[in-house]
Design a protein around this motif. Structure first.
Motif, mmCIF file in Angstrom:
data_model
loop_
_atom_site.group_PDB
_atom_site.id
_atom_site.type_symbol
_atom_site.label_atom_id
_atom_site.label_comp_id
_atom_site.label_asym_id
_atom_site.label_seq_id
_atom_site.Cartn_x
_atom_site.Cartn_y
_atom_site.Cartn_z
ATOM 1 N N ASN A 61 -2.883 82.263 12.606
ATOM 2 C CA ASN A 61 -3.435 81.085 11.962
ATOM 3 C C ASN A 61 -3.277 80.086 12.567
ATOM 4 O O ASN A 61 -4.136 79.162 12.499
ATOM 5 C CB ASN A 61 -2.449 81.317 10.769
ATOM 6 N N LEU A 62 -2.352 79.698 13.382
ATOM 7 C CA LEU A 62 -2.281 78.252 14.267
ATOM 8 C C LEU A 62 -3.402 78.486 15.321
ATOM 9 O O LEU A 62 -4.081 77.220 15.621
ATOM 10 C CB LEU A 62 -0.783 78.031 14.584
ATOM 11 N N ARG A 63 -3.551 79.288 15.897
ATOM 12 C CA ARG A 63 -4.531 79.508 16.841
ATOM 13 C C ARG A 63 -5.900 79.235 16.268
ATOM 14 O O ARG A 63 -6.788 78.422 17.085
ATOM 15 C CB ARG A 63 -4.497 80.873 17.749
ATOM 16 N N ASN A 64 -6.139 80.007 15.140
ATOM 17 C CA ASN A 64 -7.421 79.699 14.536
ATOM 18 C C ASN A 64 -7.893 78.330 14.034
ATOM 19 O O ASN A 64 -8.653 77.429 14.216
ATOM 20 C CB ASN A 64 -7.768 80.433 13.162
ATOM 21 N N ALA A 65 -6.345 77.400 13.779
ATOM 22 C CA ALA A 65 -6.558 76.142 13.516
ATOM 23 C C ALA A 65 -6.810 75.404 14.712
ATOM 24 O O ALA A 65 -7.571 74.348 14.603
ATOM 25 C CB ALA A 65 -5.138 75.716 12.867
ATOM 26 N N HIS A 66 -6.247 75.806 15.846
ATOM 27 C CA HIS A 66 -6.641 75.238 16.976
ATOM 28 C C HIS A 66 -8.070 75.118 17.483
ATOM 29 O O HIS A 66 -8.686 74.033 17.864
ATOM 30 C CB HIS A 66 -5.781 75.652 18.224
ATOM 31 N N ILE A 67 -8.750 76.222 17.206
ATOM 32 C CA ILE A 67 -10.117 76.428 17.475
ATOM 33 C C ILE A 67 -11.061 75.706 16.391
ATOM 34 O O ILE A 67 -11.981 75.058 16.941
ATOM 35 C CB ILE A 67 -10.558 78.098 17.182
ATOM 36 N N ASN A 68 -10.557 75.638 15.106
ATOM 37 C CA ASN A 68 -11.234 74.939 14.178
ATOM 38 C C ASN A 68 -11.086 73.355 14.547
ATOM 39 O O ASN A 68 -12.147 72.545 14.257
ATOM 40 C CB ASN A 68 -10.661 75.087 12.912
ATOM 41 N N PHE A 69 -9.867 72.675 15.007
ATOM 42 C CA PHE A 69 -9.834 71.687 15.434
ATOM 43 C C PHE A 69 -10.960 71.394 16.778
ATOM 44 O O PHE A 69 -11.634 70.148 16.623
ATOM 45 C CB PHE A 69 -8.363 71.331 16.156
ATOM 46 N N LEU A 70 -11.068 72.320 17.533
ATOM 47 C CA LEU A 70 -11.851 72.073 18.753
ATOM 48 C C LEU A 70 -13.571 72.169 18.349
ATOM 49 O O LEU A 70 -14.421 71.135 18.708
ATOM 50 C CB LEU A 70 -11.947 72.960 19.652
ATOM 51 N N LYS A 71 -13.636 72.718 17.107
ATOM 52 C CA LYS A 71 -15.065 72.894 16.675
ATOM 53 C C LYS A 71 -15.400 71.607 15.631
ATOM 54 O O LYS A 71 -16.621 71.804 15.358
ATOM 55 C CB LYS A 71 -15.311 74.275 15.987
ATOM 56 N N ARG A 72 -14.189 71.075 15.400
ATOM 57 C CA ARG A 72 -14.353 70.102 14.381
ATOM 58 C C ARG A 72 -14.822 70.358 12.800
ATOM 59 O O ARG A 72 -15.428 69.602 12.061
ATOM 60 C CB ARG A 72 -15.461 68.803 14.646
ATOM 61 N N THR A 73 -14.327 71.509 12.857
ATOM 62 C CA THR A 73 -14.594 72.019 11.221
ATOM 63 C C THR A 73 -13.262 71.791 10.263
ATOM 64 O O THR A 73 -13.515 71.685 8.875
ATOM 65 C CB THR A 73 -14.909 73.552 11.095
ATOM 66 N N SER A 74 -12.405 71.698 10.876
ATOM 67 C CA SER A 74 -11.007 71.270 10.358
ATOM 68 C C SER A 74 -9.906 70.406 11.069
ATOM 69 O O SER A 74 -10.211 70.964 12.273
ATOM 70 C CB SER A 74 -10.344 72.332 9.337
ATOM 71 N N PHE A 75 -8.960 69.839 10.778
ATOM 72 C CA PHE A 75 -8.153 69.374 11.834
ATOM 73 C C PHE A 75 -6.672 69.197 11.046
ATOM 74 O O PHE A 75 -6.407 68.344 10.253
ATOM 75 C CB PHE A 75 -8.537 67.422 11.873
ATOM 76 N N ARG A 76 -6.109 70.261 11.523
ATOM 77 C CA ARG A 76 -4.668 70.415 10.899
ATOM 78 C C ARG A 76 -3.556 69.794 12.053
ATOM 79 O O ARG A 76 -3.858 69.655 13.437
ATOM 80 C CB ARG A 76 -4.336 71.860 10.946
ATOM 81 N N PHE A 77 -2.792 69.100 11.506
ATOM 82 C CA PHE A 77 -1.812 68.518 12.257
ATOM 83 C C PHE A 77 -0.034 69.136 11.760
ATOM 84 O O PHE A 77 0.080 68.977 10.754
ATOM 85 C CB PHE A 77 -1.608 67.074 11.823
ATOM 86 N N LEU A 78 0.492 69.327 12.871
ATOM 87 C CA LEU A 78 2.010 69.602 12.605
ATOM 88 C C LEU A 78 2.665 68.515 12.578
ATOM 89 O O LEU A 78 2.561 67.589 13.458
ATOM 90 C CB LEU A 78 2.373 70.804 13.736
ATOM 91 N N ILE A 79 3.583 68.161 11.714
ATOM 92 C CA ILE A 79 4.493 67.091 11.433
ATOM 93 C C ILE A 79 5.869 67.269 12.196
ATOM 94 O O ILE A 79 6.387 68.146 11.756
ATOM 95 C CB ILE A 79 4.505 66.815 10.129
ATOM 96 N N PHE A 80 6.226 66.377 13.034
ATOM 97 C CA PHE A 80 7.679 66.408 13.686
ATOM 98 C C PHE A 80 8.050 65.044 13.582
ATOM 99 O O PHE A 80 7.471 64.013 13.445
ATOM 100 C CB PHE A 80 7.345 66.574 15.207
ATOM 101 N N HIS A 81 9.429 65.159 13.498
ATOM 102 C CA HIS A 81 10.251 63.913 13.509
ATOM 103 C C HIS A 81 10.502 63.317 14.676
ATOM 104 O O HIS A 81 10.770 64.155 15.811
ATOM 105 C CB HIS A 81 11.697 64.372 12.929
ATOM 106 N N LYS A 82 10.033 62.084 14.658
ATOM 107 C CA LYS A 82 9.984 61.146 16.248
ATOM 108 C C LYS A 82 11.033 61.367 16.740
ATOM 109 O O LYS A 82 11.190 61.383 18.250
ATOM 110 C CB LYS A 82 9.640 59.913 15.871
ATOM 111 N N ASP A 83 12.398 61.059 16.184
ATOM 112 C CA ASP A 83 13.625 61.040 16.816
ATOM 113 C C ASP A 83 14.358 62.258 17.232
ATOM 114 O O ASP A 83 14.871 62.624 18.435
ATOM 115 C CB ASP A 83 14.679 60.360 16.207
ATOM 116 N N THR A 84 14.128 63.381 16.433
ATOM 117 C CA THR A 84 14.831 64.602 16.473
ATOM 118 C C THR A 84 13.953 65.836 16.976
ATOM 119 O O THR A 84 14.413 66.855 17.311
ATOM 120 C CB THR A 84 15.622 65.078 15.339
ATOM 121 N N ASN A 85 12.492 65.461 16.814
ATOM 122 C CA ASN A 85 11.497 66.480 17.174
ATOM 123 C C ASN A 85 11.587 67.673 16.275
ATOM 124 O O ASN A 85 10.937 68.917 16.507
ATOM 125 C CB ASN A 85 11.716 67.066 18.641
ATOM 126 N N GLU A 86 12.247 67.583 15.062
ATOM 127 C CA GLU A 86 12.292 68.590 14.062
ATOM 128 C C GLU A 86 10.966 68.889 13.606
ATOM 129 O O GLU A 86 10.272 67.957 13.103
ATOM 130 C CB GLU A 86 13.413 68.457 12.981
#
Length: 187
Positions: A61-86
């Motif tokens: 699913n995430l690899r497809n999200a990466h492909i869609n990001f490159l194709k500019r059809t959708s833009f998924r972002f994973l959210i991480f805490h800046k200090d802990t990287n969680e």
């Protein structure tokens, strides 16, 4: 301009968070772990959470999200805490219509991090980016009428409730008809 030529950064930052596009590979395990920890809270609202996906299914699913990001059809972002990287959750631009241009924002959070304003902060960052950099004319957030936690996000961010569509969708498990709230902001 052809959207494929847009320079879309793969990383955004807010005060406490880093929003990063899925990598070509390797994010499946951490996201799957969060889905597993949050399955009871996600299941009522999200079709993908009706059963726990395998790590391989999450990775695909995430690899497809990466492909869609490159194709500019959708833009998924994973959210991480800046200090802990969680890993905290995801937010995304979905159903991008470049003719308008407009999109819909989606999001979910790892239950462990609920109640800290992280999704509000991440979605606010995404909205600012969408209006300022991508130049969307309209951003929508749709959610089930009874999903009050999800509805709180657009309400706190100044979205207008444009309507409630009766019997418009199926529940996440496909068993009943549900009402859908449509929130929007325009640039």
């Amino acid at each position: 301009m052809n959207p494929i030529l847009l320079d879309i950064p793969k990383k955004l930052e807010s005060d406490r968070l880093i929003l990063r596009a899925p990598k070509p590979s390797g994010d499946g395990e951490i996201v799957n772990k969060a889905i597993k920890a949050s399955i009871n809270e996600l299941k009522p609202w999200l079709p993908f959470a009706q059963k726990l996906p395998t790590i391989e299914e999450t990775e695909a699913n995430l690899r497809n999200a990466h492909i869609n990001f490159l194709k500019r059809t959708s833009f998924r972002f994973l959210i991480f805490h800046k200090d802990t990287n969680e890993f905290i959750g995801t937010t995304s631009f979905e159903y991008v219509d470049w003719n308008i241009p407009k999109c819909e924002i989606g999001y979910w959070i790892n239950t462990e991090f609920s109640g800290n304003g992280y999704i509000l902060e991440a979605v606010e960052e995404l909205i600012d980016f969408g209006f300022q950099q991508i130049k969307f004319n309209r951003i929508e957030i749709k959610c089930e009428f009874t999903n009050y936690k999800s509805r709180a996000i657009p309400e706190k961010l100044g979205f207008e409730l444009e309507g409630i569509l009766k019997n418009e969708d199926l529940s996440a498990d496909g068993s009943t008809l549900t009402d859908t709230c449509i929130y929007a902001r325009v640039n």
